[in-house]
Design an enzyme around this catalytic site. Structure first.
Site, short mmCIF file in Angstrom:
data_model
loop_
_atom_site.label_atom_id
_atom_site.label_comp_id
_atom_site.label_asym_id
_atom_site.label_seq_id
_atom_site.Cartn_x
_atom_site.Cartn_y
_atom_site.Cartn_z
CG HIS A 118 -1.74 1.34 1.31
ND1 HIS A 118 -3.02 1.03 0.76
CD2 HIS A 118 -1.74 2.55 1.57
CE1 HIS A 118 -3.75 2.43 1.06
NE2 HIS A 118 -2.84 3.22 1.57
CD GLU A 119 1.31 3.64 3.66
OE1 GLU A 119 1.28 4.68 3.13
OE2 GLU A 119 0.17 3.19 4.49
CD GLU B 268 -5.55 5.48 0.29
OE1 GLU B 268 -4.87 6.44 0.45
OE2 GLU B 268 -5.73 4.65 0.92
CG HIS C 86 0.20 6.08 -0.98
ND1 HIS C 86 -0.61 6.94 -1.44
CD2 HIS C 86 -0.28 5.36 0.21
CE1 HIS C 86 -1.87 6.80 -0.82
NE2 HIS C 86 -1.64 5.94 0.18
#
Ligand code: ZN
Length: 503
Positions: free
Chosen positions: A268-269, A298, A272
């Site tokens: 997830h990160e 997101e 980003h």
């Protein structure tokens, strides 16, 4: 008065200076969340307060006002290069947002939200909404007052949405969320009624933290994350932060008895961070050198975490790496791993929710925020309304405020209008996936072979490089040929989860 070229140079110089304060603040904030000594926190917070005020003073300075006035003037604006013109537009929005609030009211708001955050912590700890209620009432009243200063079209909540998701409105969100909610509720009920539950026992055990760190590093490398322009650290609530264009940092979490949170947080990160690392360097030093919106940002994290990282093909390719790091998982098949990563069940806590139920958690918050901002709902009624909506959307209901209305920090900081971005991220991601499948029809085969470079290159070319030079709506239209719609996410969820649960 300076000529246009001189004014543009002075403007860029002022932005550069502001970005240097921002970099210092981001580094200090990162440090606070990744291992700064506890005793140093109060003085660090003071130092950050000083730097933040300096940056704020530059943003709202008379010099900035004069430069903006000159550079937005018709004739001068036409002479500007497109990057500067777009930066002027962006900075003007921010300048208006700050200047329209009387300074004493803004100061009162900063004090109120700072106090409210610690009261919220205490209220959550003791699960007592009444402690937090008077603060939240003041925050809501103040936010509504600010919306009046800022002005709004249609619904007062539109102005708040626009701050996170430029151009987004209540009308658009209602049109997206209504079909998504109906279809999701049906799917969740069907999954619950299927009697199928993935076997998650293999994920329970004792997973050494250093090995989890190694695994996280390897996954980031395989995604294409550039470690010479970033780093990986451990934290409690994972986040990604960008200090500058060549320093996009990732944090992740290591849960000792389950290996899945580290994997999901890292992907997830990492998603980003890949976005940040892909922005056109020509935008450095301007506010365009960031994501198009919270929701588009997101979409990139959720694309990697869910669409890629929770796919069967991904685990067919990556499971050997996990097994190399944790030989105790060598008996687990890719199919079992895939199923274990896709355990769907209604739950109370948003940040622990699965890919299917997650958006329903957001809709609960959206409905409540909308009502608070229009004045239709009262803060005192929130705990009851929360339970009601949770029961209606998810079929579960908290028996305490700590696991209900008090679970998220956002409202204590006055961050109304933020929550929808999370669900929008899922909607954008699914629509981008459709466009990816159109342009790279064999993308799943690539994932199965462990080749992620083609997918990253596609994201770079179509999304990342533009930074904030496009609005979310322009970007979606440009990439997918359609305005944002719920169909792609609904189709994706059905296509993936119906077979998983034998439906
Ligand atoms: Zn995120």
């Amino acid at each position: 008065m300076p000529n246009t070229a001189e004014a543009a140079a002075a403007f860029r110089e002022l932005l550069r200076k502001i970005s240097h304060y921002e970099e210092a603040l981001a580094l200090m904030a990162w440090d606070l969340r990744t291992g700064a000594p506890k005793k140093g926190v109060p003085l660090r917070s003071e130092a950050m307060g000083t730097l933040a005020s300096e940056a704020f003073a530059l943003r709202t300075s008379a010099e900035m006002g004069e430069l903006l006035a000159q550079l937005t003037d018709g004739a001068a604006a036409a002479e500007l290069d497109p990057v500067v013109r777009a930066a002027v537009h962006e900075v003007q929005k921010e300048y208006d947002r700050f200047r329209k609030i009387p300074p004493d009211r803004y100061q009162a708001y900063v004090v109120l939200t700072t106090q409210a955050e610690s009261v919220w912590e205490e209220a959550k700890h003791t699960s007592d909404f009444r402690l937090f209620q008077p603060y939240l009432e003041k925050i809501v009243a103040m936010k509504r007052e600010f919306v009046e200063y800022w002005g709004y079209h249609g619904h007062p909540y539109n102005t708040l949405l626009d701050q996170y998701e430029p151009g987004m409105t209540v009308d658009q969100l209602d049109a997206l969320f209504t079909p998504l909610r109906q279809q999701t509720v049906e799917l969740v009920q069907a999954i619950a009624g299927s009697g199928v539950r993935p076997d998650v026992r293999p994920f329970r055990g004792s997973f050494d933290k250093e090995r989890q760190r190694h695994l996280s590093r390897c996954l980031l490398e395989r995604m294409g994350y550039d470690f010479s322009a970033g780093r990986l650290d451990e934290t409690v609530h994972p986040f990604q932060t960008t200090l500058n264009r060549y320093d996009a940092r990732v944090t992740t979490m290591f849960v000792p008895d389950d290996v899945r949170p580290a994997i999901s947080s890292t992907l997830h990160e990492g998603g980003h961070a890949l976005y940040e690392q892909g922005i056109d360097p020509a935008l450095i030093g301007t506010p365009l050198s960031q994501g198009a919106s919270m929701g588009i940002h997101e979409s990139q994290s959720r694309f990697w975490e869910n669409i890629i990282g929770r796919s069967r093909e991904f685990w067919e390719a990556q499971l050997p790496l996990v097994q190399q790091v944790f030989p105790e998982l060598s008996g687990v098949s890719a199919e079992l791993f895939y199923r274990g990563m896709n355990d769907v069940a209604p739950s109370l806590i948003r940040i622990e929710a699965d890919e299917v139920t997650y958006n329903l958690h957001i809709m609960v918050r959206y409905e409540l925020e909308k009502g608070l901002m229009s004045g239709d709902l009262r803060v005192a009624d929130l705990p009851g309304l929360w339970r009601e909506k949770m029961r209606e959307y998810l079929g579960v209901e908290p028996d305490a405020d700590a696991t209900g209305v008090l679970q998220d920090v956002h409202w204590s900081g006055g961050d109304f209008g933020y929550f929808p971005s999370y669900a929008l991220g899922n909607l954008y991601a699914a629509q981008f996936r459709s466009a990816l499948a159109r342009d790279l029809p064999d993308y799943r085969e690539q994932v199965r072979r462990g080749e992620l470079g083609g997918i990253l290159a596609w994201l770079r070319e179509h999304i990342h490089r533009y930074g904030k030079t496009r609005t979310p709506a322009e970007l979606v239209q440009q990439v997918t040929g359609q305005p944002l719609r719920a169909d792609d996410l609904v189709a994706y969820l059905h296509e993936k989860f119906r077979p998983l649960y034998g439906l």
